[in-house]
Write a protein that holds these residues in place. Structure first.
Motif, PDB file in Angstrom:
ATOM      1  N   ILE A 119       0.837  -1.205   0.000  1.00 46.20           N
ATOM      2  CA  ILE A 119       0.000   0.000   0.000  1.00 46.20           C
ATOM      3  C   ILE A 119       0.873   1.256   0.000  1.00 46.20           C
ATOM      4  N   ALA A 120       1.909   1.262   0.847  1.00 48.73           N
ATOM      5  CA  ALA A 120       2.815   2.423   0.891  1.00 48.73           C
ATOM      6  C   ALA A 120       3.492   2.632  -0.452  1.00 48.73           C
ATOM      7  N   SER A 121       3.879   1.535  -1.092  1.00 52.19           N
ATOM      8  CA  SER A 121       4.539   1.629  -2.392  1.00 52.19           C
ATOM      9  C   SER A 121       3.592   2.174  -3.455  1.00 52.19           C
ATOM     10  N   ALA A 122       2.337   1.702  -3.420  1.00 51.72           N
ATOM     11  CA  ALA A 122       1.351   2.181  -4.397  1.00 51.72           C
ATOM     12  C   ALA A 122       1.043   3.662  -4.192  1.00 51.72           C
ATOM     13  N   ILE A 123       0.966   4.083  -2.929  1.00 47.31           N
ATOM     14  CA  ILE A 123       0.726   5.504  -2.642  1.00 47.31           C
ATOM     15  C   ILE A 123       1.885   6.350  -3.159  1.00 47.31           C
ATOM     16  N   ALA A 124       3.115   5.844  -2.969  1.00 49.44           N
ATOM     17  CA  ALA A 124       4.286   6.563  -3.489  1.00 49.44           C
ATOM     18  C   ALA A 124       4.227   6.668  -5.007  1.00 49.44           C
ATOM     19  N   LEU A 125       3.798   5.575  -5.648  1.00 53.59           N
ATOM     20  CA  LEU A 125       3.681   5.583  -7.101  1.00 53.59           C
ATOM     21  C   LEU A 125       2.664   6.618  -7.556  1.00 53.59           C
ATOM     22  N   MET A 126       1.567   6.752  -6.806  1.00 50.01           N
ATOM     23  CA  MET A 126       0.497   7.670  -7.215  1.00 50.01           C
ATOM     24  C   MET A 126       0.803   9.126  -6.891  1.00 50.01           C
ATOM     25  N   THR A 127       1.466   9.359  -5.778  1.00 49.77           N
ATOM     26  CA  THR A 127       1.620  10.745  -5.310  1.00 49.77           C
ATOM     27  C   THR A 127       2.936  11.391  -5.695  1.00 49.77           C
ATOM     28  N   GLY A 259      12.119   0.194   1.090  1.00 54.71           N
ATOM     29  CA  GLY A 259      11.634  -0.532  -0.082  1.00 54.71           C
ATOM     30  C   GLY A 259      11.296   0.387  -1.233  1.00 54.71           C
ATOM     31  N   ILE A 260      10.661   1.529  -0.926  1.00 53.50           N
ATOM     32  CA  ILE A 260      10.318   2.488  -1.979  1.00 53.50           C
ATOM     33  C   ILE A 260      11.584   3.071  -2.596  1.00 53.50           C
ATOM     34  N   ALA A 261      12.553   3.437  -1.753  1.00 54.31           N
ATOM     35  CA  ALA A 261      13.802   4.015  -2.261  1.00 54.31           C
ATOM     36  C   ALA A 261      14.551   3.021  -3.145  1.00 54.31           C
ATOM     37  N   ILE A 262      14.598   1.747  -2.728  1.00 51.34           N
ATOM     38  CA  ILE A 262      15.274   0.723  -3.528  1.00 51.34           C
ATOM     39  C   ILE A 262      14.504   0.466  -4.819  1.00 51.34           C
ATOM     40  N   GLY A 263      13.172   0.488  -4.731  1.00 54.65           N
ATOM     41  CA  GLY A 263      12.349   0.162  -5.887  1.00 54.65           C
ATOM     42  C   GLY A 263      12.530   1.101  -7.058  1.00 54.65           C
ATOM     43  N   ILE A 264      12.760   2.379  -6.784  1.00 56.19           N
ATOM     44  CA  ILE A 264      12.874   3.338  -7.889  1.00 56.19           C
ATOM     45  C   ILE A 264      14.237   3.296  -8.564  1.00 56.19           C
ATOM     46  N   LEU A 265      15.153   2.501  -8.037  1.00 56.17           N
ATOM     47  CA  LEU A 265      16.471   2.386  -8.656  1.00 56.17           C
ATOM     48  C   LEU A 265      16.453   1.249  -9.661  1.00 56.17           C
ATOM     49  N   PRO A 266      16.554   1.524 -10.947  1.00 53.03           N
ATOM     50  CA  PRO A 266      16.560   0.446 -11.942  1.00 53.03           C
ATOM     51  C   PRO A 266      17.688  -0.537 -11.676  1.00 53.03           C
ATOM     52  N   GLY A 267      17.357  -1.821 -11.710  1.00 52.06           N
ATOM     53  CA  GLY A 267      18.353  -2.859 -11.494  1.00 52.06           C
ATOM     54  C   GLY A 267      18.355  -3.402 -10.094  1.00 52.06           C
ATOM     55  N   ASN A 310       7.466  -3.229  -4.799  1.00 48.57           N
ATOM     56  CA  ASN A 310       6.644  -3.642  -5.943  1.00 48.57           C
ATOM     57  C   ASN A 310       6.205  -2.484  -6.834  1.00 48.57           C
ATOM     58  N   ALA A 311       5.350  -1.618  -6.288  1.00 50.92           N
ATOM     59  CA  ALA A 311       4.831  -0.512  -7.100  1.00 50.92           C
ATOM     60  C   ALA A 311       5.907   0.526  -7.366  1.00 50.92           C
ATOM     61  N   ALA A 312       6.846   0.680  -6.407  1.00 48.70           N
ATOM     62  CA  ALA A 312       7.902   1.676  -6.587  1.00 48.70           C
ATOM     63  C   ALA A 312       8.758   1.365  -7.808  1.00 48.70           C
ATOM     64  N   SER A 313       8.926   0.077  -8.108  1.00 48.71           N
ATOM     65  CA  SER A 313       9.730  -0.292  -9.280  1.00 48.71           C
ATOM     66  C   SER A 313       9.050   0.120 -10.584  1.00 48.71           C
ATOM     67  N   MET A 314       7.751   0.423 -10.496  1.00 51.84           N
ATOM     68  CA  MET A 314       7.026   0.859 -11.690  1.00 51.84           C
ATOM     69  C   MET A 314       7.220   2.355 -11.968  1.00 51.84           C
ATOM     70  N   ILE A 315       7.749   3.089 -10.995  1.00 49.91           N
ATOM     71  CA  ILE A 315       7.902   4.538 -11.165  1.00 49.91           C
ATOM     72  C   ILE A 315       8.814   4.863 -12.349  1.00 49.91           C
ATOM     73  N   MET A 361      -2.530  -1.689  -8.429  1.00 48.74           N
ATOM     74  CA  MET A 361      -1.430  -2.029  -7.522  1.00 48.74           C
ATOM     75  C   MET A 361      -1.838  -1.774  -6.073  1.00 48.74           C
ATOM     76  N   LEU A 362      -2.619  -0.716  -5.839  1.00 48.62           N
ATOM     77  CA  LEU A 362      -3.082  -0.402  -4.492  1.00 48.62           C
ATOM     78  C   LEU A 362      -4.128  -1.407  -4.013  1.00 48.62           C
ATOM     79  N   LEU A 363      -5.119  -1.677  -4.844  1.00 45.77           N
ATOM     80  CA  LEU A 363      -6.222  -2.544  -4.433  1.00 45.77           C
ATOM     81  C   LEU A 363      -5.778  -3.993  -4.233  1.00 45.77           C
ATOM     82  N   THR A 364      -4.849  -4.477  -5.059  1.00 46.07           N
ATOM     83  CA  THR A 364      -4.374  -5.853  -4.860  1.00 46.07           C
ATOM     84  C   THR A 364      -3.556  -5.980  -3.577  1.00 46.07           C
ATOM     85  N   SER A 365      -2.902  -4.893  -3.159  1.00 44.47           N
ATOM     86  CA  SER A 365      -2.216  -4.912  -1.865  1.00 44.47           C
ATOM     87  C   SER A 365      -3.228  -4.963  -0.721  1.00 44.47           C
TER      88      SER A 365
END
Length: 499
Positions: A119-127, A259-267, A310-315, A361-365
């Motif tokens: 949920i936190a990751s999806a919120i980061a992706l949205m906001t 997790g969000i910080a790591i997710g936005i880093l490609p690779g 999860n969602a952060a990697s989509m950013i 991504m938010l609702l499935t979480s």
């Protein structure tokens, strides 16, 4: 606000909503079966989505992704077999909790932590997605090199009781990661003339061997003919101690951020996020020695960290067209299949689709809260009640099927067997296995990044230290390596003073 409201209304239609619910359930099952993983499931799913509505297809991808990332915690806790690479860190405290009769509590913590991280990751992706995506532009090859080295150093030192053995395990993983075709020069390395080694050792195959076979062999040693009774398994709702849930909130907040910080880093990926979250929580705890012995915060940190990725990697995938991990790359493939071009223009050309996928991504979480716990405790937890003589061949069959379908090669079964036997004996001498896997993951990333950095700088190695972010990461790596030595010296001094 209309951007997200339109997306929410679109995904609450019958098709996308049904796809999310069904895919989340399937994802939990996939994650719970050792050898299967979300990448494999989504890759098999994509060809079937050609005739589907894009939001239905992306809803299935989101459900399988989030569901499987949580599902990997189930065998990690009950059998000490990671369902996915990102759930390795969950075994550190999840399995000891199960051994103490707290399997139900560990599964609930894993479920809540996975949902909160997602949920936190999806919120980061949205906001703050567009803002966070800009951060990735500051990272060059030198920074990625130090990120990889920092990850290996922290895990090698923090995991296990002996830092030296941990670093040795990480080096072994580095060596295994060099097998195959060199991506920059095109030269074959350590293949010994074998064609099947040109692509290197498959990470999932080695992972299943290292982590699944040793506990199976140990279970076979016990020759259990009865299995656990329902009373011994203690899957009834174990009450939480006063303030125990409230005490997990700082861990959830910290691990979500990591997790969000790591997710936005490609690779990077959920495995790195889980390890760093676990190590950070352990270092911040007042009782770090309790980690690895059944500390609920260890389970919460690992699961929240890997799902916050999860969602952060989509950013970077949606904003820049740069996939943050393999699943993000598959999402980009799904978009291309449906005639959409990933990148900044995607937000303007298809706002309902982009906002709808973010909502999925938010609702499935959120669905993990309601579906994950029930599936885990009522179905998969009962596997521990099987007698060992039945459980051993059952697990071996699942492992062999899961490993074989990855590449369709019989040689992978031999690789799994070799890795399993090696893992069995390494555990006998207290060598941690996690650094080996992380070395295989981060080794190629570190090698390619440092070589690119040197090519760009025309051989000038100072380029690795002169950039501000590179210098910061290098200092952090040095501190991670020096800290255990300083700690050991202080303890020795106290012992001498006490004498």
């Amino acid at each position: 606000m209309d951007f997200y409201l339109n997306g929410l209304l679109a995904v609450l239609a019958f098709g996308p909503l049904t796809a999310m619910i069904g895919a989340t359930i399937i994802g939990v099952f996939i994650g719970a079966l050792p050898g299967l993983n979300p990448v494999m499931a989504i890759a098999l799913l994509l060809p079937l989505t050609y005739g589907m509505d894009p939001l239905v297809a992306l809803g299935m991808v989101a459900g399988i992704y989030n569901g499987s990332m949580y599902g990997g915690a189930i065998p990690s806790i009950l059998l000490r077999i990671p369902g996915t690479p990102a759930s390795i860190a969950t075994t550190f405290d999840g399995f000891p909790m199960a051994q103490k009769g707290e399997a139900s509590k560990a599964l609930r913590i894993a479920c809540w932590s996975s949902a909160i991280g997602g949920i936190a990751s999806a919120i980061a992706l949205m906001t703050v997605g567009p803002l966070l995506a800009k951060v990735t532009l500051l990272f060059g090859p030198a920074e990625y090199f130090w990120i990889a080295v920092f990850g290996m150093a922290s895990v090698g030192v923090m995991v296990g009781s002996d830092p030296v053995k941990g670093v040795m395990a990480a080096v072994l993983g580095l060596l295994l990661g060099t097998i195959g075709i060199d991506s920059l020069s095109g030269q074959a390395r350590y293949t010994f003339g074998q064609v099947w080694l040109l692509g290197g050792l498959d990470l999932i195959v080695v992972l299943v061997g290292l982590y699944a076979l040793p506990p199976v062999l140990q279970l076979a040693e016990k020759a259990d003919l009865k299995g656990l009774s329902a009373a011994a398994l203690k899957l009834q709702r174990v009450p939480f101690k006063k303030g125990e849930i409230r005490g997990l909130i700082p861990t959830w907040l910290r691990s979500s951020g990591i997790g969000i910080a790591i997710g936005i880093l490609p690779g990077a990926g959920g495995n790195i996020a889980a390890f760093i979250s676990y190590n950070t929580t352990k270092n911040a705890a007042k009782d770090p020695d309790s980690f690895g012995k059944g500390n609920p915060k260890g389970v919460a940190a690992a699961e929240c960290g890997n799902n916050a990725d999860n969602a952060a990697s989509m950013i970077p995938a949606l904003a820049l067209g740069i996939p943050g991990n393999v699943v993000a790359a598959l999402v980009l493939s799904a978009l291309v299949i449906h005639g959409l071009q990933p990148g900044p223009q995607l937000f303007h050309q298809n706002p309902v689709l982009v906002s709808g996928f973010m909502m999925e991504m938010l609702l499935t979480s959120v669905l993990i809260f309601f579906l994950g716990g029930a599936l885990a405790t009522r179905v998969f937890a009962q596997f521990q009640r099987l007698p060992g003589v039945l459980l051993v061949p059952s697990i071996l069959i699942l492992m062999c099927v899961g490993v074989y379908v990855i590449n369709g090669r019989a040689v992978d079964l031999w690789i799994m067997l070799g890795a399993g036997v090696a893992g069995y004996f390494l555990e006998k001498v207290n060598v941690p296995l996690a650094p080996i896997i992380l070395g295989m993951i981060l080794g190629p990333m570190a090698e390619q990044s440092v070589r690119r950095a040197l090519l760009i700088a025309r051989g000038d190695a100072t380029e690795l230290f002169t950039r501000p972010l590179s210098a910061t990461l290098a200092i952090a790596t040095l501190l991670v390596l020096v800290w255990p030595i300083a700690k050991a010296l202080r303890q020795r001094k106290r012992v001498q003073e006490a004498q």
